[in-house]
Design a protein around this motif. Structure first.
Motif, PDB file in Angstrom:
ATOM      1  N   ALA A  34       0.831  -1.209   0.000  1.00  0.00           N
ATOM      2  CA  ALA A  34       0.000   0.000   0.000  1.00  0.00           C
ATOM      3  C   ALA A  34       0.863   1.255   0.000  1.00  0.00           C
ATOM      4  O   ALA A  34       0.556   2.237  -0.684  1.00  0.00           O
ATOM      5  N   LEU A  35       1.963   1.208   0.731  1.00  0.00           N
ATOM      6  CA  LEU A  35       2.869   2.362   0.806  1.00  0.00           C
ATOM      7  C   LEU A  35       3.519   2.649  -0.546  1.00  0.00           C
ATOM      8  O   LEU A  35       3.809   3.794  -0.878  1.00  0.00           O
ATOM      9  N   LEU A  36       3.724   1.588  -1.329  1.00  0.00           N
ATOM     10  CA  LEU A  36       4.402   1.736  -2.617  1.00  0.00           C
ATOM     11  C   LEU A  36       3.465   2.021  -3.790  1.00  0.00           C
ATOM     12  O   LEU A  36       3.928   2.172  -4.918  1.00  0.00           O
ATOM     13  N   LEU A  37       2.168   2.120  -3.533  1.00  0.00           N
ATOM     14  CA  LEU A  37       1.233   2.437  -4.612  1.00  0.00           C
ATOM     15  C   LEU A  37       1.603   3.777  -5.248  1.00  0.00           C
ATOM     16  O   LEU A  37       1.944   4.730  -4.531  1.00  0.00           O
ATOM     17  N   PRO A  38       1.539   3.867  -6.570  1.00  0.00           N
ATOM     18  CA  PRO A  38       1.885   5.135  -7.232  1.00  0.00           C
ATOM     19  C   PRO A  38       1.103   6.324  -6.704  1.00  0.00           C
ATOM     20  O   PRO A  38       1.640   7.423  -6.589  1.00  0.00           O
ATOM     21  N   SER A  39      -0.148   6.125  -6.329  1.00  0.00           N
ATOM     22  CA  SER A  39      -0.961   7.234  -5.829  1.00  0.00           C
ATOM     23  C   SER A  39      -0.484   7.737  -4.469  1.00  0.00           C
ATOM     24  O   SER A  39      -0.833   8.829  -4.048  1.00  0.00           O
ATOM     25  N   ARG A  40       0.358   6.957  -3.773  1.00  0.00           N
ATOM     26  CA  ARG A  40       0.824   7.358  -2.443  1.00  0.00           C
ATOM     27  C   ARG A  40       2.289   7.771  -2.433  1.00  0.00           C
ATOM     28  O   ARG A  40       2.839   8.068  -1.387  1.00  0.00           O
ATOM     29  N   ARG A  41       2.927   7.805  -3.579  1.00  0.00           N
ATOM     30  CA  ARG A  41       4.361   8.122  -3.633  1.00  0.00           C
ATOM     31  C   ARG A  41       4.689   9.468  -2.991  1.00  0.00           C
ATOM     32  O   ARG A  41       5.712   9.618  -2.368  1.00  0.00           O
ATOM     33  N   GLY A  42       3.813  10.433  -3.133  1.00  0.00           N
ATOM     34  CA  GLY A  42       4.049  11.748  -2.544  1.00  0.00           C
ATOM     35  C   GLY A  42       4.098  11.713  -1.031  1.00  0.00           C
ATOM     36  O   GLY A  42       4.730  12.555  -0.397  1.00  0.00           O
ATOM     37  N   GLU A  43       3.450  10.720  -0.433  1.00  0.00           N
ATOM     38  CA  GLU A  43       3.423  10.592   1.020  1.00  0.00           C
ATOM     39  C   GLU A  43       4.741  10.076   1.587  1.00  0.00           C
ATOM     40  O   GLU A  43       4.963  10.165   2.788  1.00  0.00           O
ATOM     41  N   LEU A  44       5.609   9.519   0.750  1.00  0.00           N
ATOM     42  CA  LEU A  44       6.858   8.940   1.240  1.00  0.00           C
ATOM     43  C   LEU A  44       7.755   9.961   1.917  1.00  0.00           C
ATOM     44  O   LEU A  44       8.537   9.618   2.796  1.00  0.00           O
ATOM     45  N   GLN A  45       7.663  11.220   1.526  1.00  0.00           N
ATOM     46  CA  GLN A  45       8.507  12.261   2.110  1.00  0.00           C
ATOM     47  C   GLN A  45       7.892  12.900   3.346  1.00  0.00           C
ATOM     48  O   GLN A  45       8.484  13.787   3.943  1.00  0.00           O
ATOM     49  N   GLN A  46       6.702  12.446   3.737  1.00  0.00           N
ATOM     50  CA  GLN A  46       6.003  13.042   4.873  1.00  0.00           C
ATOM     51  C   GLN A  46       6.198  12.226   6.140  1.00  0.00           C
ATOM     52  O   GLN A  46       6.279  10.999   6.096  1.00  0.00           O
ATOM     53  N   SER A  47       6.254  12.938   7.271  1.00  0.00           N
ATOM     54  CA  SER A  47       6.257  12.262   8.563  1.00  0.00           C
ATOM     55  C   SER A  47       4.835  11.830   8.870  1.00  0.00           C
ATOM     56  O   SER A  47       3.885  12.517   8.519  1.00  0.00           O
ATOM     57  N   ALA A  48       4.720  10.689   9.513  1.00  0.00           N
ATOM     58  CA  ALA A  48       3.411  10.171   9.887  1.00  0.00           C
ATOM     59  C   ALA A  48       3.597   9.220  11.059  1.00  0.00           C
ATOM     60  O   ALA A  48       4.717   8.784  11.324  1.00  0.00           O
TER      61      ALA A  48
END
Length: 142
Positions: free
Chosen positions: A114-128
């Motif tokens: 789920a983390l690697l889905l193309p639609s979520r790539r922008g979230e990789l640089q965010q803290s969570a």
């Protein structure tokens, strides 16, 4: 034929994973951050999954508890076989077995996928907040 020391390679990968885990995932809460930057999970999981890749292909024979390492720990690699784990994390994940009956591994695969889905790539640089299923797998493997 190409030869490499699979135990030394695995030890290096495990050290890399542990250091990144301490510095970037576990350390995020000590630094007062909301949580780790998502991409840091990838820096911990890639070496752990690479060690698993070696194990699944029979290239990593770990000694029994309290046992000694084999005399000749250099692994000879068949030139026709894959020599190294895939560099792309999605391909590495796909190349690994399903590990039937291993709920921690299955949950990690789902969360990482789920983390690697193309639609979520922008979230990789965010803290969570931390991801419990990824944390459980990392803690077990380290």
């Amino acid at each position: 034929a190409e030869r490499y020391d699979a135990l030394a390679l695995a030890a290096s990968w495990l050290h890399h994973a542990k250091r990144n885990h301490v510095d970037f995932i576990a350390g995020a809460s000590r630094r007062g951050e909301e949580g780790p930057v998502r991409k840091k999970y990838l820096h911990v999981l890639r070496p752990l999954l690479s060690v698993r890749w070696l194990r699944e292909r029979g290239r990593l024979e770990l000694p029994a508890e309290g046992g000694e390492c084999p005399e000749d720990d250099a692994t000879e690699v068949d030139p026709a076989a894959e020599r190294w784990p895939p560099q792309q994390l999605q391909q590495l994940l796909s190349s690994l077995g399903a590990a039937e009956g291993d709920a921690v591994y299955a949950e990690m695969r789902a969360a990482l996928g789920a983390l690697l889905l193309p639609s979520r790539r922008g979230e990789l640089q965010q803290s969570a907040p931390r991801v419990p299923s990824l944390d459980a797998f990392i803690e077990r493997e380290l």
